[in-house]
Design a protein around this motif. Structure first.
Motif, PDB file in Angstrom:
ATOM      1  N   UNK A 164       9.082   7.114  -1.182  1.00 48.85           N
ATOM      2  CA  UNK A 164       8.099   6.484  -2.103  1.00 48.85           C
ATOM      3  C   UNK A 164       8.819   6.660  -3.382  1.00 48.85           C
ATOM      4  N   UNK A 165       8.760   5.724  -4.319  1.00 44.29           N
ATOM      5  CA  UNK A 165       9.302   5.422  -5.451  1.00 44.29           C
ATOM      6  C   UNK A 165       8.294   5.668  -6.906  1.00 44.29           C
ATOM      7  N   UNK A 166       8.980   5.938  -7.843  1.00 47.78           N
ATOM      8  CA  UNK A 166       8.249   5.981  -9.109  1.00 47.78           C
ATOM      9  C   UNK A 166       7.734   4.641  -9.343  1.00 47.78           C
ATOM     10  N   UNK A 167       8.607   3.647  -9.178  1.00 48.36           N
ATOM     11  CA  UNK A 167       8.363   2.243  -9.239  1.00 48.36           C
ATOM     12  C   UNK A 167       7.109   1.704  -8.491  1.00 48.36           C
ATOM     13  N   UNK A 168       6.949   2.261  -7.329  1.00 46.38           N
ATOM     14  CA  UNK A 168       5.897   1.931  -6.464  1.00 46.38           C
ATOM     15  C   UNK A 168       4.427   2.417  -6.952  1.00 46.38           C
ATOM     16  N   UNK A 169       4.656   3.685  -7.610  1.00 44.03           N
ATOM     17  CA  UNK A 169       3.343   4.305  -8.130  1.00 44.03           C
ATOM     18  C   UNK A 169       3.252   3.441  -9.359  1.00 44.03           C
ATOM     19  N   UNK A 304      -2.797   0.879   5.812  1.00 44.45           N
ATOM     20  CA  UNK A 304      -1.489   0.950   6.253  1.00 44.45           C
ATOM     21  C   UNK A 304      -1.146   2.117   6.921  1.00 44.45           C
ATOM     22  N   UNK A 305       0.179   2.061   7.654  1.00 38.89           N
ATOM     23  CA  UNK A 305       0.514   3.330   8.439  1.00 38.89           C
ATOM     24  C   UNK A 305       0.992   4.610   7.480  1.00 38.89           C
ATOM     25  N   UNK A 306       1.079   5.629   7.941  1.00 39.29           N
ATOM     26  CA  UNK A 306       1.306   6.877   6.917  1.00 39.29           C
ATOM     27  C   UNK A 306       2.766   6.743   6.328  1.00 39.29           C
ATOM     28  N   UNK A 307       3.054   6.699   5.031  1.00 31.20           N
ATOM     29  CA  UNK A 307       4.316   6.703   4.600  1.00 31.20           C
ATOM     30  C   UNK A 307       4.553   5.247   4.204  1.00 31.20           C
ATOM     31  N   UNK A 308       3.668   4.358   4.590  1.00 30.62           N
ATOM     32  CA  UNK A 308       3.980   2.895   4.225  1.00 30.62           C
ATOM     33  C   UNK A 308       3.119   2.577   2.868  1.00 30.62           C
ATOM     34  N   UNK A 309       2.480   3.284   2.549  1.00 33.20           N
ATOM     35  CA  UNK A 309       1.674   2.906   1.258  1.00 33.20           C
ATOM     36  C   UNK A 309       2.430   2.744  -0.025  1.00 33.20           C
ATOM     37  N   UNK A 310       3.469   3.198  -0.351  1.00 34.23           N
ATOM     38  CA  UNK A 310       4.392   2.824  -1.459  1.00 34.23           C
ATOM     39  C   UNK A 310       4.759   1.269  -1.283  1.00 34.23           C
ATOM     40  N   UNK A 311       5.306   1.034  -0.173  1.00 37.18           N
ATOM     41  CA  UNK A 311       5.699  -0.479   0.030  1.00 37.18           C
ATOM     42  C   UNK A 311       4.470  -1.409   0.166  1.00 37.18           C
ATOM     43  N   UNK A 312       3.399  -0.854   0.529  1.00 41.52           N
ATOM     44  CA  UNK A 312       2.125  -1.703   0.623  1.00 41.52           C
ATOM     45  C   UNK A 312       1.690  -2.075  -0.924  1.00 41.52           C
ATOM     46  N   UNK A 313       1.586  -1.142  -1.866  1.00 44.76           N
ATOM     47  CA  UNK A 313       1.277  -1.741  -3.375  1.00 44.76           C
ATOM     48  C   UNK A 313       2.301  -2.402  -4.031  1.00 44.76           C
ATOM     49  N   UNK A 314       3.694  -2.545  -3.635  1.00 41.24           N
ATOM     50  CA  UNK A 314       4.537  -3.190  -4.186  1.00 41.24           C
ATOM     51  C   UNK A 314       4.106  -4.706  -4.634  1.00 41.24           C
ATOM     52  N   UNK A 315       4.717  -4.806  -5.854  1.00 40.21           N
ATOM     53  CA  UNK A 315       4.783  -6.341  -6.192  1.00 40.21           C
ATOM     54  C   UNK A 315       3.398  -7.157  -6.232  1.00 40.21           C
TER      55      UNK A 315
END
Length: 391
Positions: A164-169, A304-315
């Motif tokens: 997970x990245x700071x950009x995603x947060x 969303x699956x565990x670990x996918x939350x960052x990608x889920x909230x992107x863009x």
């Protein structure tokens, strides 16, 4: 004995009210609570003398129910002062439903108020009180900056484990602000960009000031009655289909896995009670005290699956026009956060299902999930609400 499934749809929220969210100099916690309580009771088409059940909690007073009873002039037959942080006002639902079903009471008022922003003395006193009555033996001796550093610990672990990245947060904060821009009640409505979140002052690495919730004043309240009585009142009833609460720890250092919260349990139990699954939910109102919260809860509640939350909230996926509407009022990050936010998540869910969201309204919303979080990911309470079509 009623099972949780038998209580599904047995009670409905028939009135909601807020007051003073943002800055309300000169108002006390009690006055903010009372104004919002009267607004909710009026919204329900009732009088305060009709209220015979009370649920309330405060971070600054261990016996808060008694002065609230006194101030509002109530004589309740049912009282719940359970205090588990910001999840309290969603956790109050199921016991109140049981009290209504048993005939112990006929109309329950759930209410909260805090002058946290404009009452600096109050903030200092609450901080001192917590260290006395709520000792955390593994953490307080080291004087960490709580709660930000606790959530920063969870964020750091999620970044390490799942990339997970700071950009995603940052995208969580940007989405919340975009919703707030559509809400005239939101405290911060100016446009916010990912770059502004990333470049803002660091509070506790990896969380910047824009990864952290607001500090505001404000009051919120709602009224719960039986489903049968709800049909006789003026506003569209919003039925409680599921509710569950889970607590696994108090201190963040006692959390078994920093990437899995008790929302995993409260969500699953609430969905079972409602007879629903995440794909059945039209709108989500999550307790976003910090940007990592939204990511964790989307995962733990099954969106969303565990670990996918960052990608889920992107863009912009959870922003206006995105795949899944999350925190449509602006959340704790941009709308309001007077110490505890849970009751405001529930109020926004009710407003959405009533069709009262104005510019931010989710067309055709029939189901909503409101989720409360307390302390340092310690208490979690999930409520699933629906319109009459969902019964």
């Amino acid at each position: 004995m009623n099972t949780a499934q038998e209580l599904r749809g047995s009670a409905a929220i028939v009135g909601v009210g807020t007051f003073g969210n943002g800055e309300s100099p000169g108002f006390t916690d009690m006055e903010l609570l009372a104004r919002s309580a009267h607004a909710a009771v009026s919204d329900a088409g009732l009088r305060m003398s009709d209220i015979d059940g009370l649920c309330t909690a405060s971070a600054g007073a261990s016996m808060w129910t008694m002065p609230v009873v006194e101030y509002l002039g109530l004589n309740p037959k049912y009282i719940d002062g359970t205090m588990i942080g910001g999840a309290s006002f969603i956790a109050h639902l199921l016991p109140a439903m049981q009290a209504l079903r048993s005939g112990q009471c006929s109309a329950v008022l759930v209410c909260y108020g805090s002058a946290q922003r404009t009452s600096a003395v109050g903030r200092r006193e609450i901080g001192q009180l917590r260290r006395i009555v709520d000792p955390q033996p593994y953490e307080h001796p080291y004087e960490p900056m709580l709660p930000p550093s606790a959530y920063a610990l969870a964020a750091s672990r999620h970044m390490h484990e799942f990339g997970t990245t700071r950009e995603q947060m940052a995208d969580v904060a940007v989405a919340a602000r975009a919703w707030a821009g559509l809400n005239p009640e939101a405290f911060m409505r100016d446009r916010l960009t990912r770059e502004e979140v990333l470049s803002s002052r660091m509070v506790s690495d990896p969380l910047s000031i824009r990864d952290c919730c607001l500090v505001t004043d404000g009051g919120g309240a709602y009224v719960l009655v039986s489903a049968a009585r709800a049909k006789t009142l003026p506003k569209t009833p919003i039925y409680v289909l599921g509710n569950a609460t889970a607590v696994w720890h108090r201190q963040i250092s006692s959390m078994h896995d920093l990437t899995v919260t008790p929302a995993k349990q409260s969500g699953a139990t609430a969905f079972t009670m409602a007879g629903m699954k995440p794909g059945d939910i039209d709108v989500l109102e999550l307790y976003d005290a910090f940007t990592i919260n939204t990511i964790l809860f989307l995962e733990d509640l099954g969106f969303c699956p565990k670990g996918e939350g960052g990608r889920f909230v992107e863009n912009g996926n959870i922003a206006p026009g995105g795949k899944l509407p999350v925190n449509t009022n602006g959340g704790g990050l941009s709308c309001t956060h007077p110490g505890m936010y849970g009751i405001f998540a529930l109020i926004e869910a009710v407003r959405q299902l009533r069709g009262e969201g104005d510019e931010r309204q989710i067309n055709g919303a029939r189901t909503a999930l409101a989720h409360g979080n307390g302390v340092t990911l310690s208490s979690q309470s999930t409520a699933i609400l629906g319109t009459e079509e969902t019964l």
